[in-house]
Design a protein around this motif. Structure first.
Motif, PDB file in Angstrom:
ATOM      1  N   GLY A 361      -3.033 -42.696   2.072  1.00  0.00           N
ATOM      2  CA  GLY A 361      -1.704 -42.226   2.647  1.00  0.00           C
ATOM      3  C   GLY A 361      -0.956 -41.616   1.847  1.00  0.00           C
ATOM      4  N   TRP A 362       0.500 -41.775   2.084  1.00  0.00           N
ATOM      5  CA  TRP A 362       1.802 -41.479   1.216  1.00  0.00           C
ATOM      6  C   TRP A 362       1.811 -42.323  -0.006  1.00  0.00           C
ATOM      7  CZ3 TRP A 362       7.436 -42.211   1.365  1.00  0.00           C
ATOM      8  CH2 TRP A 362       8.078 -41.155   0.965  1.00  0.00           C
ATOM      9  N   ARG A 363       1.189 -41.512  -1.105  1.00  0.00           N
ATOM     10  CA  ARG A 363       0.961 -42.368  -2.275  1.00  0.00           C
ATOM     11  C   ARG A 363       1.040 -41.638  -3.531  1.00  0.00           C
ATOM     12  NH1 ARG A 363      -4.470 -45.255  -4.832  1.00  0.00           N
ATOM     13  NH2 ARG A 363      -3.049 -45.833  -6.756  1.00  0.00           N
ATOM     14  N   ALA A 364       1.608 -42.312  -4.648  1.00  0.00           N
ATOM     15  CA  ALA A 364       1.445 -41.492  -5.910  1.00  0.00           C
ATOM     16  C   ALA A 364       2.367 -40.381  -6.043  1.00  0.00           C
ATOM     17  CB  ALA A 364       0.107 -41.610  -6.365  1.00  0.00           C
ATOM     18  N   ILE A 365       1.588 -39.189  -6.649  1.00  0.00           N
ATOM     19  CA  ILE A 365       2.204 -37.886  -6.753  1.00  0.00           C
ATOM     20  C   ILE A 365       2.922 -37.291  -5.442  1.00  0.00           C
ATOM     21  CG2 ILE A 365       0.170 -36.240  -6.419  1.00  0.00           C
ATOM     22  CD1 ILE A 365       3.261 -35.753  -8.695  1.00  0.00           C
ATOM     23  N   ARG A 366       2.163 -37.631  -4.147  1.00  0.00           N
ATOM     24  CA  ARG A 366       2.550 -37.225  -3.032  1.00  0.00           C
ATOM     25  C   ARG A 366       3.890 -37.607  -2.523  1.00  0.00           C
ATOM     26  NH1 ARG A 366      -3.116 -38.959   0.210  1.00  0.00           N
ATOM     27  NH2 ARG A 366      -4.409 -37.726  -1.138  1.00  0.00           N
ATOM     28  N   VAL A 367       4.169 -39.132  -3.028  1.00  0.00           N
ATOM     29  CA  VAL A 367       5.498 -39.535  -3.000  1.00  0.00           C
ATOM     30  C   VAL A 367       6.631 -38.979  -3.732  1.00  0.00           C
ATOM     31  CG1 VAL A 367       7.006 -41.683  -2.912  1.00  0.00           C
ATOM     32  CG2 VAL A 367       4.563 -41.774  -2.001  1.00  0.00           C
ATOM     33  N   CYS A 368       6.192 -38.710  -4.863  1.00  0.00           N
ATOM     34  CA  CYS A 368       7.169 -38.052  -5.790  1.00  0.00           C
ATOM     35  C   CYS A 368       7.587 -36.835  -5.466  1.00  0.00           C
ATOM     36  CB  CYS A 368       6.380 -38.120  -7.235  1.00  0.00           C
ATOM     37  SG  CYS A 368       6.225 -39.717  -8.182  1.00  0.00           S
ATOM     38  N   LEU A 369       6.492 -35.884  -4.968  1.00  0.00           N
ATOM     39  CA  LEU A 369       7.133 -34.702  -4.680  1.00  0.00           C
ATOM     40  C   LEU A 369       7.831 -34.411  -3.579  1.00  0.00           C
ATOM     41  CD1 LEU A 369       3.662 -32.560  -5.644  1.00  0.00           C
ATOM     42  CD2 LEU A 369       5.854 -32.929  -6.771  1.00  0.00           C
ATOM     43  N   ASP A 370       7.712 -35.713  -2.626  1.00  0.00           N
ATOM     44  CA  ASP A 370       8.305 -35.494  -1.208  1.00  0.00           C
ATOM     45  C   ASP A 370       9.916 -36.281  -1.472  1.00  0.00           C
ATOM     46  OD1 ASP A 370       6.521 -34.298   0.058  1.00  0.00           O
ATOM     47  OD2 ASP A 370       5.984 -36.229   1.124  1.00  0.00           O
ATOM     48  N   GLU A 371       9.860 -36.910  -2.562  1.00  0.00           N
ATOM     49  CA  GLU A 371      11.321 -37.275  -2.977  1.00  0.00           C
ATOM     50  C   GLU A 371      11.990 -37.092  -4.329  1.00  0.00           C
ATOM     51  OE1 GLU A 371      13.047 -39.826  -1.219  1.00  0.00           O
ATOM     52  OE2 GLU A 371      11.385 -39.871   0.395  1.00  0.00           O
ATOM     53  N   PRO A 372      12.315 -35.884  -4.322  1.00  0.00           N
ATOM     54  CA  PRO A 372      12.552 -35.021  -5.384  1.00  0.00           C
ATOM     55  C   PRO A 372      13.498 -35.937  -6.298  1.00  0.00           C
ATOM     56  CG  PRO A 372      13.050 -33.904  -3.707  1.00  0.00           C
ATOM     57  CD  PRO A 372      12.395 -34.716  -3.134  1.00  0.00           C
ATOM     58  N   ALA A 373      14.618 -36.671  -5.606  1.00  0.00           N
ATOM     59  CA  ALA A 373      15.852 -37.223  -6.256  1.00  0.00           C
ATOM     60  C   ALA A 373      14.999 -38.297  -7.202  1.00  0.00           C
ATOM     61  CB  ALA A 373      16.600 -37.713  -5.159  1.00  0.00           C
ATOM     62  N   ILE A 374      14.271 -39.068  -6.566  1.00  0.00           N
ATOM     63  CA  ILE A 374      13.486 -40.322  -7.281  1.00  0.00           C
ATOM     64  C   ILE A 374      12.715 -39.642  -8.362  1.00  0.00           C
ATOM     65  CG2 ILE A 374      11.911 -42.021  -7.153  1.00  0.00           C
ATOM     66  CD1 ILE A 374      12.858 -42.643  -4.287  1.00  0.00           C
ATOM     67  N   PHE A 375      12.063 -38.702  -8.053  1.00  0.00           N
ATOM     68  CA  PHE A 375      11.121 -38.145  -9.139  1.00  0.00           C
ATOM     69  C   PHE A 375      11.838 -37.534 -10.353  1.00  0.00           C
ATOM     70  CE2 PHE A 375       7.303 -34.805  -9.693  1.00  0.00           C
ATOM     71  CZ  PHE A 375       6.684 -35.727 -10.691  1.00  0.00           C
ATOM     72  N   ARG A 376      12.910 -36.753 -10.168  1.00  0.00           N
ATOM     73  CA  ARG A 376      13.586 -36.034 -11.122  1.00  0.00           C
ATOM     74  C   ARG A 376      14.327 -36.973 -11.986  1.00  0.00           C
ATOM     75  NH1 ARG A 376      14.225 -29.952  -9.179  1.00  0.00           N
ATOM     76  NH2 ARG A 376      16.109 -29.956 -10.568  1.00  0.00           N
ATOM     77  N   THR A 377      14.809 -38.088 -11.458  1.00  0.00           N
ATOM     78  CA  THR A 377      15.523 -38.989 -12.163  1.00  0.00           C
ATOM     79  C   THR A 377      14.417 -39.556 -13.193  1.00  0.00           C
ATOM     80  OG1 THR A 377      16.563 -39.575 -10.324  1.00  0.00           O
ATOM     81  CG2 THR A 377      16.691 -41.288 -12.179  1.00  0.00           C
ATOM     82  N   GLN A 378      13.076 -39.891 -12.547  1.00  0.00           N
ATOM     83  CA  GLN A 378      12.170 -40.426 -13.744  1.00  0.00           C
ATOM     84  C   GLN A 378      11.988 -39.334 -14.753  1.00  0.00           C
ATOM     85  OE1 GLN A 378       8.585 -41.459 -12.107  1.00  0.00           O
ATOM     86  NE2 GLN A 378       8.224 -43.007 -13.884  1.00  0.00           N
ATOM     87  N   LEU A 379      11.456 -37.924 -14.173  1.00  0.00           N
ATOM     88  CA  LEU A 379      11.273 -37.068 -15.410  1.00  0.00           C
ATOM     89  C   LEU A 379      12.643 -37.022 -16.254  1.00  0.00           C
ATOM     90  CD1 LEU A 379       9.622 -34.394 -12.902  1.00  0.00           C
ATOM     91  CD2 LEU A 379       8.484 -36.055 -14.029  1.00  0.00           C
ATOM     92  N   ARG A 380      13.553 -36.923 -15.862  1.00  0.00           N
ATOM     93  CA  ARG A 380      14.766 -36.657 -16.732  1.00  0.00           C
ATOM     94  C   ARG A 380      14.819 -37.699 -17.935  1.00  0.00           C
ATOM     95  NH1 ARG A 380      19.818 -34.040 -15.436  1.00  0.00           N
ATOM     96  NH2 ARG A 380      20.838 -35.875 -16.359  1.00  0.00           N
TER      97      ARG A 380
END
Ligand code: PEP
Ligand code: MG
Length: 595
Positions: A361-380
């Motif tokens: 299901g909604w897992r891993a990179i799929r979640v990250c790409l759908d939740e840019p705020a969370i993903f980008r905080t981590q990438l930063r």
């Protein structure tokens, strides 16, 4: 007659001792009838006092966990605090006291039951984890209201014992007296459940997912617990005890021998270097990994920064965690994986809907790409950590299935870099981005993916489950979960070849790399780096240093022609058995089964 139960190995070590069955039940609330209007305010006060007391207790446990295990581990108690602050739970209970003239304990029991029934219509691991927390909260508050001693006291007893329970909650695990508890065996739980992680941090041997063990065992029954093989033997014979004592002795002797290898180079007898790195789940494990001879981190699972949290960790908190790991390895790669959420790891703040098949299901990179705020905080945080060290901090994305996911990640990274620059923050001149190859889709399109990433890391734990359609967490299917299935072997060979053709590094960070036969096979496939848990490092170094790459390559050729998992194992064992005493390898009991 002894009785043997197999479960999932959660934390290594062999212990033999009397069982203590923790029937950690929610207390029964007596039916005392309704209360009078005059008693209402008093009952509300009692409820609020009990909730405050429970919060204080949890904070105290949290403080203790932070001291003994670290800040990140201590965060797992947050959901319980949040529950006790949840108006729906607390005010809902007060409404029952006022509206239905219930005692505080009856009203609380009632409200919790409603929460429970709303949550339990699913097998969703996130919800099940929360149920566990709810039971913990419920027990604590009710025991207080009923004037009973705190639950953890129930786990304390005279002498040493093997704790047997239906399920452990994190709060119980940290409250255990490590001098008394020899090991933990539970009916439920998975290797990645919080209690298992804590058991490993506390160095307590543990086996989980043992079915009905807690029903079978009585207090005082003698048990053998083998946390490496994932086995519990109830009322063993003298002969069985002797066998396990011998095995324990051999493992300890072997481990001592292996300690000496920590600082030797991971090079085969014919001079092929195989980088040996460590998998870590918590930043604090980096030191142990280094001490055990790891040359960097091949997989840092960052999910444990967020699982069980009520709010996502801030950029600065993440930055500190990533720096902490990078600082331990100033001159070796540190591969940090972006959040692999979903599947069996769910943070409360994501409010994920229960899914029928969370692993699909909604897992891993799929979640990250759908939740840019969370993903980008981590990438930063990752980019800043990379910029602030001279080390080789790399970014890796989990469960990649197609090129577009890599491209989307690169686009986010480019925007994060621009943002950081505009804010006057340091940015790295360069960094490596890698993809985890964990699905057959990624394996078969590895040549295309290789054009867009700097390295591959093969996640065999998932690759095996997705290739064989066998749930990795289902102990009933453990026999079918076989990384030596020819389909897996052929996919691994293809991925390694695709990486080599593209000139990028191929690493393996799934458990198969920690299995001596698996490591031997991967060396034969010319995989450049293996990443294994700290406890497996020495043994795998021993394998690397004992074999000839040329022989491993020959074994792989034969394994590729094999038609069954048994044939693959046979071929690999025949070759590896010529240079190493397989019976001596600590994982020997697992060689042909699960990685
Ligand atoms: C894997 O899938 O092999 C892996 C290393 O990742 P995880 O076990 O965290 O899914
Ligand atoms: Mg995985």
């Amino acid at each position: 007659m002894s009785l043997v139960r197999d479960g999932i190995p959660a934390s290594p070590g062999i212990v033999i001792g009397p069982a203590r069955v923790l029937r950690w039940e929610v207390p029964r609330v007596p039916h005392t009838g309704t209360i009078t209007s005059e008693q209402i305010d008093g009952e509300v006060r009692r409820l609020l006092d009990a909730c405050e007391w429970a919060k204080d207790r949890i904070r105290e446990i949290q403080r203790r966990a932070a001291e003994t295990m670290g800040e990140v581990e201590a965060q797992i108690f947050e959901p319980q605090l949040l529950m006790l602050e949840d108006a729906d739970l607390v005010q809902g209970t007060i409404d029952y006291i006022r509206g239905n003239h219930m005692t505080a304990e009856r009203a609380f029991e009632f409200r919790v039951l409603e929460w429970e029934s709303a949550m339990s219509h699913t097998s969703h691991p996130m919800v099940l984890d929360r149920l566990n927390d709810l039971a913990d909260v419920q027990t604590r508050v009710l025991r207080r209201l009923l004037g009973l001693p705190d639950a953890a006291a129930a786990a304390r007893t005279e002498g040493k014992f093997v704790l047997v329970a239906r399920e452990m909650t994190p709060s119980l695990t940290v409250q255990l007296d490590p001098d008394a508890v020899m090991g933990i065996a539970t009916d439920l739980g998975t290797r990645t459940s919080h209690s298992s992680i804590l058991a490993r941090s506390l160095d307590l041997p543990s086996v989980v997912s043992l079915g009905d063990l807690s029903e079978l065992v009585k207090d005082g029954d003698e048990v053998i617990l083998d946390g490496r093989a994932g086995r519990v033997v109830i009322n063993p014979s003298e002969e069985e005890k002797e066998t396990y004592r011998q095995r324990d002795f051999q493992i300890r002797e072997w481990e001592q021998e292996l300690v000496l290898l920590a600082h030797l180079e991971p090079v085969t007898r014919d001079g092929v270097r195989v980088e040996l790195r460590s998998n870590i789940d918590l930043p604090g494990e980096a030191e142990a990994a280094r001490a055990h001879g790891a040359d960097g981190v091949g997989l840092y699972r960052t999910e444990f920064l967020v699982v069980g949290r009520g709010s996502p960790p801030s950029e600065d908190e993440q930055f500190r965690a990533y720096r902490q790991v990078a600082d331990v390895f100033p001159d070796a790669p540190v591969v940090i994986r972006t959040f692999d959420l979903g599947g069996d790891k769910f943070p409360a703040f994501l409010h994920m809907q229960p899914e029928e098949n969370p692993f699909l299901g909604w897992r891993a990179i799929r979640v990250c790409l759908d939740e840019p705020a969370i993903f980008r905080t981590q990438l930063r945080a990752l980019l800043r950590a990379r910029a602030s060290t001279s080390g080789d901090l790399r970014i890796m994305i989990p469960m990649v299935n197609e090129v577009s996911e890599v491209l989307a990640t690169r686009a986010h990274l480019a925007e994060c870099l621009a943002e950081l620059r505009a804010e006057g923050k340091d940015v790295p001149e360069s960094f490596q981005l890698g993809a985890m190859i964990e699905t057959p889709a990624a394996a078969l399109t590895a040549p295309e993916l290789a054009r867009h990433v700097d390295f591959f890391s093969i996640g065999t734990n998932d690759l095996v489950q997705y290739t064989l359609a066998v749930d990795r967490g289902n102990s009933r299917l453990a026999k079918l979960y076989n990384p030596f299935h020819p389909a897996v072997v052929r996919l691994l060979h293809r991925i390694a070849g695709a990486g080599r053709d593209a000139g990028i590094e191929v690493s393996v960070c799934g458990e198969v790399a920690a299995n001596p036969l698996g490591a031997f096979m991967l060396i034969g496939m010319r995989v450049g780096s293996l990443s294994v848990g700290p406890s497996a490092l020495a043994e795998i170094k021993k394998v690397i240093r004992s074999v000839h790459h040329a022989d491993a390559a020959l074994a792989v050729e034969e394994a590729l022609a094999a038609g069954t998992p048994a044939e693959v194992v046979q071929v690999l064992s025949a070759h590896l058995g010529q240079v190493l005493d397989l019976a001596k390898l600590t994982s020997a009991w697992n060689l042909s089964g699960q990685a």
